[in-house]
Design a protein around this motif. Sequence first.
Motif, PDB file in Angstrom:
ATOM      1  N   ALA A 180      57.334   1.533  56.644  1.00  0.00           N
ATOM      2  CA  ALA A 180      55.982   0.972  56.651  1.00  0.00           C
ATOM      3  C   ALA A 180      54.916   2.042  56.547  1.00  0.00           C
ATOM      4  N   LYS A 181      55.099   3.133  57.272  1.00  0.00           N
ATOM      5  CA  LYS A 181      54.034   4.122  57.298  1.00  0.00           C
ATOM      6  C   LYS A 181      53.891   4.845  55.966  1.00  0.00           C
ATOM      7  N   HIS A 182      54.881   4.742  55.103  1.00  0.00           N
ATOM      8  CA  HIS A 182      54.742   5.354  53.782  1.00  0.00           C
ATOM      9  C   HIS A 182      54.239   4.369  52.736  1.00  0.00           C
ATOM     10  N   SER A 183      54.178   3.079  53.073  1.00  0.00           N
ATOM     11  CA  SER A 183      53.789   2.090  52.078  1.00  0.00           C
ATOM     12  C   SER A 183      52.352   1.640  52.231  1.00  0.00           C
TER      13      SER A 183
ATOM     14  N   TRP B 141      51.486   3.356  62.660  1.00  0.00           N
ATOM     15  CA  TRP B 141      52.926   3.406  62.417  1.00  0.00           C
ATOM     16  C   TRP B 141      53.525   4.722  62.909  1.00  0.00           C
ATOM     17  N   HIS B 142      52.796   5.813  62.670  1.00  0.00           N
ATOM     18  CA  HIS B 142      53.317   7.112  63.099  1.00  0.00           C
ATOM     19  C   HIS B 142      53.213   7.308  64.615  1.00  0.00           C
TER      20      HIS B 142
ATOM     21  N   ASN C  46      54.021   0.819  65.230  1.00  0.00           N
ATOM     22  CA  ASN C  46      53.552  -0.542  64.997  1.00  0.00           C
ATOM     23  C   ASN C  46      52.399  -0.490  64.013  1.00  0.00           C
ATOM     24  N   HIS C  47      52.008  -1.674  63.503  1.00  0.00           N
ATOM     25  CA  HIS C  47      50.949  -1.698  62.488  1.00  0.00           C
ATOM     26  C   HIS C  47      49.553  -1.580  63.078  1.00  0.00           C
ATOM     27  N   CYS C  48      49.420  -1.630  64.397  1.00  0.00           N
ATOM     28  CA  CYS C  48      48.112  -1.452  65.024  1.00  0.00           C
ATOM     29  C   CYS C  48      48.307  -0.701  66.342  1.00  0.00           C
ATOM     30  N   PRO C  49      47.278  -0.019  66.825  1.00  0.00           N
ATOM     31  CA  PRO C  49      47.436   0.758  68.064  1.00  0.00           C
ATOM     32  C   PRO C  49      47.498  -0.136  69.288  1.00  0.00           C
TER      33      PRO C  49
ATOM     34  N   LEU D 145      46.742  12.013  58.790  1.00  0.00           N
ATOM     35  CA  LEU D 145      47.133  10.852  59.596  1.00  0.00           C
ATOM     36  C   LEU D 145      48.616  10.899  59.915  1.00  0.00           C
ATOM     37  N   ASN D 146      49.392  11.315  58.939  1.00  0.00           N
ATOM     38  CA  ASN D 146      50.844  11.452  59.106  1.00  0.00           C
ATOM     39  C   ASN D 146      51.167  12.505  60.182  1.00  0.00           C
ATOM     40  N   VAL D 147      50.621  13.694  60.010  1.00  0.00           N
ATOM     41  CA  VAL D 147      50.949  14.810  60.901  1.00  0.00           C
ATOM     42  C   VAL D 147      50.439  14.546  62.319  1.00  0.00           C
ATOM     43  N   ILE D 148      49.173  14.167  62.436  1.00  0.00           N
ATOM     44  CA  ILE D 148      48.594  13.956  63.765  1.00  0.00           C
ATOM     45  C   ILE D 148      49.234  12.752  64.443  1.00  0.00           C
ATOM     46  N   GLY D 149      49.518  11.696  63.675  1.00  0.00           N
ATOM     47  CA  GLY D 149      50.172  10.529  64.258  1.00  0.00           C
ATOM     48  C   GLY D 149      51.522  10.861  64.849  1.00  0.00           C
ATOM     49  N   ARG D 150      52.322  11.641  64.120  1.00  0.00           N
ATOM     50  CA  ARG D 150      53.643  12.011  64.636  1.00  0.00           C
ATOM     51  C   ARG D 150      53.541  12.920  65.857  1.00  0.00           C
TER      52      ARG D 150
END
Length: 1019
Positions: free
Chosen positions: A184-187, A340-341, A345-348, A370-375
Motif C-alpha cells: 500500500a505504501k508504494h501505491s 502506512w510507513h 494503516n492508511h491513516c494515523p 515520507l518513506n524514510v521518516i515514516g519508517r
Amino acid sequence: MNAGSSAHATAASSSSSRRSNRWKYEVFISFRGKDTRLTFTDHLSIASEGGEYTERTDREIEGSRITIVVFSKRYAESRWCLRELSKIMRCREDQEGKVVYPIFYNVDPSEVRKQSGSFGEAFQKHERDEDPNEVEQWIKDLNAFADLGGRNLKTTADRREGVFIQKVVGDIIGLIKTSDSKEAKHSVGIAFRVEEFSTKYLDVRGSHDVQIIGIWGMGGIGKTTLARTICEGKKKNMVSLQEQLLRDILKQPDIKISSVAEGTKEIEKRLGSMKVLIVVDDIDDADQLDELVIEHVSFGPGSRIIIITRDEQVLNIQKVDKKYKAQTMTDEEALELLSWHAFGNHCPDKEYIELATDVVDYCGGLPLALNVIGRLLATKKSKSIWKITWDKLRNLPHGKIHETLRLSYDGLSDDHVEGVFLDISHFFINWIGTHVMAILDSCSCFCVESEIRTLQDRCLLDIDSVMFRMHDLIRDMGREIVRAEYAMEPRKRSRLWHHEDVTSVLRDESGTEAIRGLTLVLPENSDEHPFRTKAFKKMQYLKFLQLNYVKLTGSYHHLSKELRFLCWHGFPLEVIPEDFDLRNLVLIDLSYSKLVRVWEDSDLLPKKLKFLILDHSRNLTQLPDFSKLPHLEELSLNGCKGVSGGYHFFAQMKMLHDLDLRDCNITDDAVLESLRSLSSLRILTLDGNGFNRLPILCGLSQLEMLYLNHCTNLQAIPDLPKSLFLLEANYCTELEIMPDLSEMLEMTELQLKDCSKLKDIPNLDNFFCNMDTIHMEGCTSLTATFKENILLGDVIGGLSLSVNDIPRWLPYVARADETVKVEVPPTFDYIGGLAVCIIYSSDNSDCTGSLCIHVVNRTQRTCFHIWPMVTTVTASHECYLWLGNLTNKKLNLKGGDKVRVHADFIETEDDHQIKVKKTGVDIVEWEFSASDMTYVDYDRMPYESDEEDTDDDTELSDYSSDEVQPCKRFKSCFANYTGLVLVHSGCAAAGHGREICRGSFGDGGSSDSVGIRHSSYPR
C-alpha cells in the motif's frame, strides 16, 4: 446471541504474501443481529465474499485483517455488541496493520459519538444495570469509532442500499488489495500519475512518429517509481548500458562492446528500424544521451524514449517533444503514505494526527522523505518519544534524505552557482526575486541570472510569482552542507543562521573573516541582553546581515563595510549612527523601527541603495534627502503615519519604480501633487488614506498598477494613464465618479468591491473583451442597464456582481447543491470551453471562501478541480454572481462527451460558509485569448466514478513494490513493442539491495525485459 458477526476466511498457501500468513481472515463483520442479519448485513456479506456466517470468537477478531462495524438503531442495546466493539478497539491498538471500517446504517455518526437518540436511550439502561467502568470504556470506544470515517447511508447514494453496498464493497476490496502495508505504501497516488502520463504525454496509440519524453523533478519525488510501471532497470557504466540496451532489445545475450564509440555506432546501426520503448534514468549530462544515441532518427516509427533527470536543461539541450514535471504528493496522499510507513494503516492513530500533519507539512509532498521518516518514526512507540525524534529530525536532516537531495547540488557546474544556492537557502527564501538578484549581483563581478536559472532547472529553487521559494528539505540540505563544514566550530562557517550558533559566536565575540552572512531573529519583546558591536569586528567580509529585534552597544564602525543586505526589524535607535558605513548596501529593511529620522548627512550614506523599506516605523517624522540615493527603485513607507516632512523630496527620485504609501494618513493635496513628478513609477499604493480627490495621473506614462483600497473619503477618480493594467479601489464607499476607460486598452483587471455609491462606469462595455477579471460585488447602486450590458461580455478570469439570478442565455441550470449535466453536441466544429455562472450568498457577513468548480467528463473519465477566485462576502443574505470561462485547452472536451459541473466554496473558517444557490453552464464555441489560463488554476484529479459509470476498461491496475507490474493500459499499448528497457545511468541507490526480475508485455510475445531493480522507493 443478540449480535451477529461474520469472519470470511481466506486460505493461506505457501506462496502467500506476508499479509496472508499473518491474518487468518480477511474480513470480520460486527453487527446487531436483530437489526440487519437478514437484510443489509446479509446482502453485504454476499456481495463482498459470498460466504456463510461463522460463530464469533475473540480469535476471529484478532485474526481478521479488516473489521467492519455496522452501527444500526439498536446496536447499543446489546452489551455483547459493545463488548465486541471494545475488543475490536483493543486489537486495533495492539495489532499493527489492522483496519477498522465503520458503517452508519440509518444512524448518524453524531448519535454514536454523543450517545444521543437510540444510543442515548440504550446507555441510560446500561448505566443502571452494567459495571460503570465498563460503560465508561464503551463510551470512549464509541467516540473513537465515530471519528474513524467509514460510510454513512444517510449521506451516500441517496439512501439506495444497493448502490451503498457497492460503494462499501469497493472500499473493502480496495483495502484487501492493499492490506499488506508494504504494498500500500508504494501505491499511494501512483495510479493517477501513471494514467495522466500515459494519456497526456506517452500517447502510444497516437502519433507514429518517434517521440522523446522527458520526466524531470527534484530527487526523491518519485520519477523512477513512475517509470517502474513501464519496465525495470539496472545501474551500470556507459559501455555496460550500451550493451544492456542492445542485449535486451535484440535478445542476444552475447553482445560485447569494447568502447563507448563502438557502442554508439552499434546502437545507431542495429536499432534504427525497430519500434521500441526505452526509459533512460538519472541523466545529469546531455552527453550521456549522445553516447546512447538518444535521437529521433535512431529508432523506428512509433518508438517512445523516456528520459528521467533532475535537470530540465538536459531536456532543453536534447529538444524533447514533451516535458513532464514530476509533482509532489497532495496533502491527503502524503498523509496516507506516511501512515502506512509509520502506523501500518492508511491513516494515523487519532492521538498522532497533529504530529503526523506536522511531518507532512515539513516533507512537502516528497515521497522519499515520507518513506524514510515514516519508517524511522514507526519504531518509536510512545507519543513523547515520537515527538522527541521528530524535533531532532527537523534540526538535523536524515542522512538518506540529505544524500539523495544533495546529488542535485553536487551536480552544479562551479563554485559560484553553489554559493548562490547556499546564500538563498540561508537568507533569501520568501524574498522578492528582483531584490535578491540585485543583492547577489552586487556581490559578484557578473550577473547571477544564469545561476538562478540553473538552480531552477535542477529543481533547487522555485520562483512563485515574484518570490523565491525553496522546498523545506532542499533548504535544510543547503544549511546542512554549510554546518557540516565545521560541525563543532560555528565561528569558522561561511553562513550562520541557527539561533544557538549565532548567539554563541556573538556572545563570545569569536566571529571570523570566513563568515559571509549571519541572521538572528528574536521575538519583538525579547529579554536577550545586548551584544557588543565588537563581536562583528573580525567579520570583515560580512555581506548579509539580519538582526530582527536585536540590540547592540558600541561603535557601529565595527560592522562590515562590505554589507549588501541589512534587515533589522525593530531597529532600536532614533537615527542610524553616522559611523555606520552604508555605502555598499543594496537593500535596507528597517520595518517597525524606532527611527525618528533615517540618517544624518555623511560620506557613508548608501549611494548604491535600490530598495528602502521603513514600514510601520510609527515614530518617523522626516524623510531623507532622496537626491543622495540616485539608484533608488523602491520605497515603502506602509503605516508611517507620523511623517510630516520631506515629501517634496519625491521629485528627486528619477529611478523610482514602486512607491508604497499605505496608511500614511495622507490628506494633503500637496503630497498627492508631488506624485505627478515620478515619471518612472510603475506601482503606486495609496490604500487606507483619507484624501477626497486624486490628482490627474495621466502623465505617469509608465504606471501599471494603482491601489486605492479603503480610501473611504475618495469621491472621484479622474483620468488615468493609458499604461495602467490593474486598478484596485475596493471599499471606497464614497466613490461615485469613474473615468472613461474606453482608451485604456492595457487594463485587464478592475476591482471595485463595495463601492456602494457607484452607478456606472463610462464605456466599460465597449472594451470588455480586453478584461480578464472584474470584481464589483457590493456595488448595489449600479444601474440595471449597466449590469445588463456587461453580463453579455466575456471575461476569462471572471466577472463578479451583486445580482440575484443566472443570465437567461445560459441553457443548463441547476439549483443549490445539484450538478449541472451537459452533453456536448457532436456537431460542434470548435469548442472553446465552458461558460460557468453561479449565484452565491452567505448567512454571515465578512466571510471568505475559495470557489471550486468541479468538471467531470464521464466519457473521457477525467476530473478537474478549478479554482477561479477567492471572494469575501461583506453583507449577509446578499446574492452575488460570478461569471467566467473555462478554457478547453485544459478541459479537452470533444463532441459527444457527457460532462458534469458542480460548484462549491471551500471556506477559511468552518462557521462562515458561502453557499452556491444556482449554477448555470453553456458551451463556448469561440477561441479564448492567449492569456486565458493566467488567472485560473486547473488541478487535474484522480477520476472517481459515480453510480452511473459502468465502463471499467480504463481502470488502472494496482501497483505493487514487490512485483512491479505494468497497468492494463500499458500492457495493451505496448504489446507490439520490440523491447522495453529501463536504463539507470548513475543511480543514487548504489549499495541498496537488488534482485533480478522479469516481466512480459503482451500475450505470448518475446518482449521480456530483464533488469536489476533497486529495492528503495523512491529515488
